[in-house]
Structures are given as C-alpha cells and as structure tokens.
Motif scaffolding. Structure first.
Motif, PDB file in Angstrom:
ATOM      1  N   PHE A 416     -43.450  -2.035  65.370  1.00 12.12           N
ATOM      2  CA  PHE A 416     -42.146  -1.715  64.774  1.00 12.12           C
ATOM      3  C   PHE A 416     -42.295  -1.549  63.263  1.00 12.12           C
ATOM      4  O   PHE A 416     -41.817  -0.578  62.670  1.00 12.12           O
ATOM      5  N   LEU A 417     -42.975  -2.515  62.638  1.00 13.35           N
ATOM      6  CA  LEU A 417     -43.149  -2.475  61.178  1.00 13.35           C
ATOM      7  C   LEU A 417     -43.895  -1.205  60.763  1.00 13.35           C
ATOM      8  O   LEU A 417     -43.520  -0.538  59.792  1.00 13.35           O
ATOM      9  N   MET A 418     -44.940  -0.857  61.480  1.00 14.42           N
ATOM     10  CA  MET A 418     -45.727   0.320  61.092  1.00 14.42           C
ATOM     11  C   MET A 418     -44.920   1.612  61.242  1.00 14.42           C
ATOM     12  O   MET A 418     -44.998   2.508  60.406  1.00 14.42           O
ATOM     13  N   GLN A 419     -44.102   1.689  62.312  1.00  9.74           N
ATOM     14  CA  GLN A 419     -43.260   2.881  62.472  1.00  9.74           C
ATOM     15  C   GLN A 419     -42.218   2.940  61.359  1.00  9.74           C
ATOM     16  O   GLN A 419     -41.979   4.003  60.768  1.00  9.74           O
ATOM     17  N   PHE A 420     -41.613   1.795  61.058  1.00  7.98           N
ATOM     18  CA  PHE A 420     -40.608   1.782  59.997  1.00  7.98           C
ATOM     19  C   PHE A 420     -41.257   2.136  58.653  1.00  7.98           C
ATOM     20  O   PHE A 420     -40.666   2.827  57.823  1.00  7.98           O
ATOM     21  N   GLN A 421     -42.506   1.671  58.466  1.00  6.21           N
ATOM     22  CA  GLN A 421     -43.214   2.005  57.221  1.00  6.21           C
ATOM     23  C   GLN A 421     -43.417   3.516  57.107  1.00  6.21           C
ATOM     24  O   GLN A 421     -43.198   4.104  56.048  1.00  6.21           O
ATOM     25  N   ALA A 422     -43.840   4.129  58.196  1.00  4.58           N
ATOM     26  CA  ALA A 422     -44.017   5.595  58.185  1.00  4.58           C
ATOM     27  C   ALA A 422     -42.690   6.279  57.867  1.00  4.58           C
ATOM     28  O   ALA A 422     -42.620   7.212  57.062  1.00  4.58           O
ATOM     29  N   ASP A 423     -41.613   5.790  58.488  1.00  6.29           N
ATOM     30  CA  ASP A 423     -40.298   6.405  58.290  1.00  6.29           C
ATOM     31  C   ASP A 423     -39.831   6.270  56.842  1.00  6.29           C
ATOM     32  O   ASP A 423     -39.348   7.219  56.241  1.00  6.29           O
ATOM     33  N   ILE A 424     -39.979   5.081  56.291  1.00 10.47           N
ATOM     34  CA  ILE A 424     -39.385   4.824  54.972  1.00 10.47           C
ATOM     35  C   ILE A 424     -40.236   5.427  53.853  1.00 10.47           C
ATOM     36  O   ILE A 424     -39.749   5.739  52.779  1.00 10.47           O
ATOM     37  N   LEU A 425     -41.536   5.638  54.134  1.00  8.62           N
ATOM     38  CA  LEU A 425     -42.414   6.271  53.134  1.00  8.62           C
ATOM     39  C   LEU A 425     -42.494   7.786  53.307  1.00  8.62           C
ATOM     40  O   LEU A 425     -42.979   8.476  52.428  1.00  8.62           O
ATOM     41  N   PHE A 469     -48.991   6.454  63.157  1.00  4.94           N
ATOM     42  CA  PHE A 469     -47.523   6.434  63.174  1.00  4.94           C
ATOM     43  C   PHE A 469     -47.028   7.560  62.267  1.00  4.94           C
ATOM     44  O   PHE A 469     -47.321   7.576  61.071  1.00  4.94           O
ATOM     45  N   GLU A 470     -46.308   8.513  62.861  1.00  3.87           N
ATOM     46  CA  GLU A 470     -45.786   9.653  62.090  1.00  3.87           C
ATOM     47  C   GLU A 470     -44.340   9.373  61.697  1.00  3.87           C
ATOM     48  O   GLU A 470     -43.592   8.798  62.492  1.00  3.87           O
ATOM     49  N   PRO A 471     -43.921   9.810  60.494  1.00  2.67           N
ATOM     50  CA  PRO A 471     -42.517   9.617  60.126  1.00  2.67           C
ATOM     51  C   PRO A 471     -41.603  10.421  61.049  1.00  2.67           C
ATOM     52  O   PRO A 471     -41.953  11.543  61.411  1.00  2.67           O
ATOM     53  N   ARG A 472     -40.475   9.832  61.406  1.00  3.12           N
ATOM     54  CA  ARG A 472     -39.606  10.591  62.311  1.00  3.12           C
ATOM     55  C   ARG A 472     -38.122  10.408  62.026  1.00  3.12           C
ATOM     56  O   ARG A 472     -37.312  10.638  62.892  1.00  3.12           O
ATOM     57  N   ILE A 473     -37.757   9.984  60.821  1.00  2.00           N
ATOM     58  CA  ILE A 473     -36.329   9.969  60.509  1.00  2.00           C
ATOM     59  C   ILE A 473     -36.019  11.052  59.477  1.00  2.00           C
ATOM     60  O   ILE A 473     -36.921  11.528  58.775  1.00  2.00           O
ATOM     61  N   ALA A 474     -34.740  11.406  59.382  1.00  2.00           N
ATOM     62  CA  ALA A 474     -34.321  12.463  58.444  1.00  2.00           C
ATOM     63  C   ALA A 474     -34.330  11.925  57.016  1.00  2.00           C
ATOM     64  O   ALA A 474     -34.163  10.725  56.791  1.00  2.00           O
ATOM     65  N   GLU A 475     -34.510  12.825  56.069  1.00  4.33           N
ATOM     66  CA  GLU A 475     -34.548  12.444  54.649  1.00  4.33           C
ATOM     67  C   GLU A 475     -33.256  11.721  54.241  1.00  4.33           C
ATOM     68  O   GLU A 475     -33.281  10.740  53.495  1.00  4.33           O
TER      69      GLU A 475
END
Ligand code: ADP
Length: 500
Positions: A416-425, A469-475
């Motif tokens: 979870f942390l790694m996915q969130f890290q990818a998303d937030i960065l 882990f690839e980023p997957r949330i919108a800007e």
C-alpha cells in the motif's frame, strides 16, 4: 584455496550483522546480534563500543561457521556502519575512554545553536556540505574532549584515537594495526572539506580537535589492511568501507548521476547520486560523498525524515491500534481513503527540508467517522508525503524531474505504502529482490577493490526488480492530497510549548 565469498559486516544502530555473498552477488548466509542503547539523560543516546565489537565479531564468526566457509576462502571483507556515531579510545590499551555517542544524541544542541548564531556558520556549511546539527560528529567529539579529564592533552600527545564505528571496527579487526576511515564516513563529521576529501585545519580549529587523533581517510573501495589472523582465522583484506546509507546506495547499484534510492526504516534516507558534481542544495538538503568505486570523487544530495516506520511502531506500541507493523497494509486498504485525516509524526521535530526542531506531531482532520484504520492509513501516507518533500527538494536542486526511485528498508515491503508513494510522487517505484542493500553495498565495494568483481556494470547486472509500482492517480487528486499535507505540516510547525 579459491576465493569464493565476500564477507560484509553491517553494524547498524540496533544490531550488528554479518553476511556472506557469492560471485553472483547472492547472499548465502546472514547472522545478526541485537544490542541496546543507553539513555542516561533526556535526549542523550550512547552505546558500549566494546559490546558493539564483541557482537559484530560473534555475528561474523557465526556466519562463517554456520555456512562451513573457511575464512581463508573469503576474498575480502567490507564494512558498513551507523554513521556519525563516534568512539575515542586509548591507542595503548585499546579501551574506549567513554561510551560511544550515537548519531541520535542531542547533547550538543546548545553548542550547535551557538555556532549557528555565530560568524562561522556560513563557511562551515559550505565547506562540509552539512548543516550544523548535533546529528553530525564534530560537536560530539568536541564534547568528549571537553568533558573527559585530560582527553584533549592525551589526544594532542598521540595517545588517543578517534573514529566513527567503521574506524573502531577496523582497528579491532586488524589487531590495532589500521586506523582508517573512508570518505563517506568522514563526510559526516563536520571536520572534512567535502571537495578535497581531506581533514580541514580550519574546521579542526573550530571544533578544537587534535589532528593526531584522526584516522587516515581512504577511498570506499580499496584495500586498507588485513584482518588479524587470530580474529577470523585468516588475514582477509579489508577492502570496502561506507556509511550505511551510502552502502545502501551502492547495494541498489545506484552508481550514476540521477539515480535515487529511498530507504524506509525507522526514518527515511533518500540519496540522489550527482556523479562527480558537488551540488550545494538550495533547498535545505545536505551534500555528502557517495561511495565511489574508483579514485574519482562522487557525491549525493541527501534528505532524511526522522520518523517514518517509527510512526507505525508508535501506533502499535503506544496507541495499541495495530497488532504488528505489516498489518498496517491490510488496515489501510480496508478504507477507501484517509477521510481527510492527516498524521504528521513530528515527534522529534522535522528533518529536511524543514529542519524544525520545535515542530511536534499532530493528527488533524478528525471527524466522528474517523476510525483506527483511517489513522493507520494516514500514518503510512505520512511516510510517502515526507519522502515527497525530500524528492521535490532533490529534483529542484538537480533541475530535473525524478521519474524512477529504488526502495528498500523494512517498510518498503508494504505494498500500500509503495503504491501511494508512486501516486503521490508521480514516479515509478522499483523494489529489488534483495532489500538487504546495506550489507550488499559494502560487499560490492570490497569485492570491486580486490577484483572479485570487475566493474559496476557487472554488479548492476545482478540487480533484480521484484515489483514495480506505477503512478495511477490524476494530477488533480495528487495536488489535492499534497495540499492537505502541507496544511497539516503548517499545524505541526505552529506548535508552541504552553507557558507555565
Ligand atoms: P531500521 O534499519 O531503521 O531499524 P528496518 O529497515 O528494519 O529499520 O525497518 C523497520 C521499520 O519499518 C520499523 O519502524 C517498522 O515499524 C517499519 N515496518 C516494518 N515492516 C513494515 C510494514 N510491512 N509496513 C509498515 N511499516 C513497517
């Protein structure tokens, strides 16, 4: 006898480990011994240097015996260590004159405040690449020399030796023959000119340190001596030395400019390799030596978060809302978001880029609907938000966006942390198969020095990603979440002790 293994000694803040590696860079055995710190006064942290050596030796002996490896078949030994922690000992008796002062110790806060307010601050910061903080070794050494009777005079007479833990271990391992450190450790002392890689006479004057006490500064990858034959059973070349975070950077095969690694342990340590370029940060990071495999100097921009995995420990041990650290993943995933809850774990102030010793922790945005799961999620998110603050500062200093980051450390196993890290960065996060990168990096440096491995390219070929882990949330979502974090940090920084 053919040289079949590299031995790595990994002396951390809470344990001493020893690991053996084979020609393919694979770990074949590991042994570990835990040890305690002492906290004799609020903010003080110290350790028993003799105990550190004894346990490090036990771990090394065990790893050789348990794997039936003859010490004569070990090609080289590499050492990596908790940085900034120092020992001063008597050259003749081999006995420390005081407990080791640990990097976390704040006993020199007043001395640092005085230096920061004085006329020397700017040139010290420029010459060392550091900030003036109790974290670094210089004021700790000055404290010992000021407080142990006759210490300075004995240092001047050449009777006392100084070293960080690498230096202490090598001196013991070599049977008192080799007094040496490496560029990465020396770059954490506030005593070395970062550009020249030499002890600096002006800095030694400021901290009132007798030059006769100082170890030789070696490269991170060179043969500096041999282990005494009666200690491990053979005279093994001591060929690699690096502070733990620089060793981890090497263990991640981050050898070229632009490569970045973040370690998620008790705190987070994020190092951006800048190659041969010494970059002074405009964003309140520090500049440090990277572990160069050659004679060419290499540098890194470093940021650290003081409380990362430790926030999860706090939820487990102090609030009791988590049975175990790994359970945080499932709990965080049990809710769709943190429901507006932010947790800034500024228990000991905030590190880079804020350097705010007075900030204190906050949990904000609580409503009647908030649950333990939201708080756990907010704690994991705080690790990623704090890491983003470091990476933003690093990419601003480097002038290029960071698109990929390698990760390690205990909390990097949290998906979870790694996915969130990818998303937030908005950055690809790559987790390697072997996350014991600190011990591995010291092994690499030692193996390169003796020709066990030929090149950093060969080493880089050993590195394997376990998961990406690839980023997957919108800007827009990223901006909304990070704006909320900034608000919460402002609350943590507006903390004031109530007047009595
Ligand atoms: P250190 O080397 O600083 O002692 P480690 O790399 O061993 O740290 O990591 C331990 C830290 O990581 C602890 O603070 C722990 O709370 C946290 N941690 C370990 N596993 C997890 C996990 N699966 N999820 C979140 N945090 C974790």
């Amino acid at each position: 006898m053919s040289q079949q293994h590299i031995l790595s000694l990994d002396e951390g803040t809470s344990s001493a480990r020893a690991a053996l590696y084979n020609q393919q860079g694979a770990r074949v055995a590991i042994a570990s011994r835990e040890f305690a710190s002492q906290y004799p006064q609020p903010g003080w942290v110290q350790q028993d240097a003799n105990e550190i050596w004894r346990l490090q030796l036990e771990a090394a002996t065990e790893v050789l015996q348990a794997s039936w490896v003859d010490a004569r078949s070990v090609a080289a030994v590499g050492i990596t260590n908790q940085r900034e922690t120092l020992v001063v000992w008597d050259r003749h008796t081999g006995q420390p004159i005081a407990p080791a002062i640990v990097w976390q110790c704040r006993r020199t806060a007043a001395a640092c405040a005085a230096l920061n307010a004085g006329p020397d601050r700017d040139w010290i910061v420029k010459r060392t690449g550091l900030v003036i903080d109790p974290y670094f070794t210089g004021t700790k050494l000055q404290w010992l020399l000021d407080h142990i009777p006759d210490a300075r005079a004995r240092g001047e007479a050449g009777d006392l030796l100084f070293g960080n833990i690498d230096t202490w271990l090598i001196w013991k391992l070599s049977g008192g023959k080799t007094h040496v450190t490496d560029l990465t450790n020396a770059s954490r002392t506030l005593l070395m000119d970062l550009a020249t890689g030499q002890w600096d006479a002006d800095l030694l004057r400021v901290f009132d340190v007798p030059p006769a006490m100082l170890p030789r500064i070696a490269r991170s990858s060179e043969v500096v001596g041999v282990s005494s034959g009666d200690i491990l059973g053979a005279e093994i070349p001591i060929a690699g030395i690096a502070g733990d975070q620089q060793a981890a950077t090497a263990g991640q095969a981050c050898f070229s400019p632009g490569m970045i690694k973040n370690t998620y342990g008790t705190g987070c340590f994020c190092l951006l390799h800048t190659g041969g370029q010494l970059v002074h940060s405009s964003n309140r990071l520090i500049t440090t030596r990277a572990a160069s495999p050659t004679a060419q100097p290499q540098y890194a921009l470093e940021g650290s978060v003081f409380v990362a995995g430790a926030a999860i420990q706090w939820l487990r041990d102090s609030l009791g809302i988590l049975p175990a650290a790994p359970a945080s993943q499932h709990m965080a995933q049990s809710v769709p978001d943190a429901a507006g809850v932010y947790f800034v774990p500024a228990f000991v102030g905030l590190g880079a880029p804020h350097w705010d010793a007075d900030a204190r922790g906050v949990i904000s945005g609580l409503t009647r609907g908030a649950t333990a799961a939201h708080i756990v999620r907010a704690a994991l998110e705080s690790i990623a938000f704090q890491s983003r603050e470091l990476v933003d500062a690093q990419s601003a200093d480097a002038g290029t966006p960071i698109t990929e980051m390698r990760v390690d450390g205990g909390a990097a196993s949290n998906d979870f942390l790694m996915q969130f890290q990818a998303d937030i960065l908005n950055c690809r996060i790559v987790r390697p198969a072997d996350t014991e990168t600190t011990a591995l990096g010291a092994a690499y440096l030692a193996g390169l020095a003796v020709g066990y491995w030929q090149s950093t390219e060969e080493i880089a070929s050993f590195w394997r990603a376990e998961r990406v882990f690839e980023p997957r949330i919108a800007e827009s979502e990223r901006t909304r979440l990070f704006d909320g974090w900034r608000d919460a940090v402002a609350r943590a920084r507006s903390h004031r002790e109530p007047a009595h």
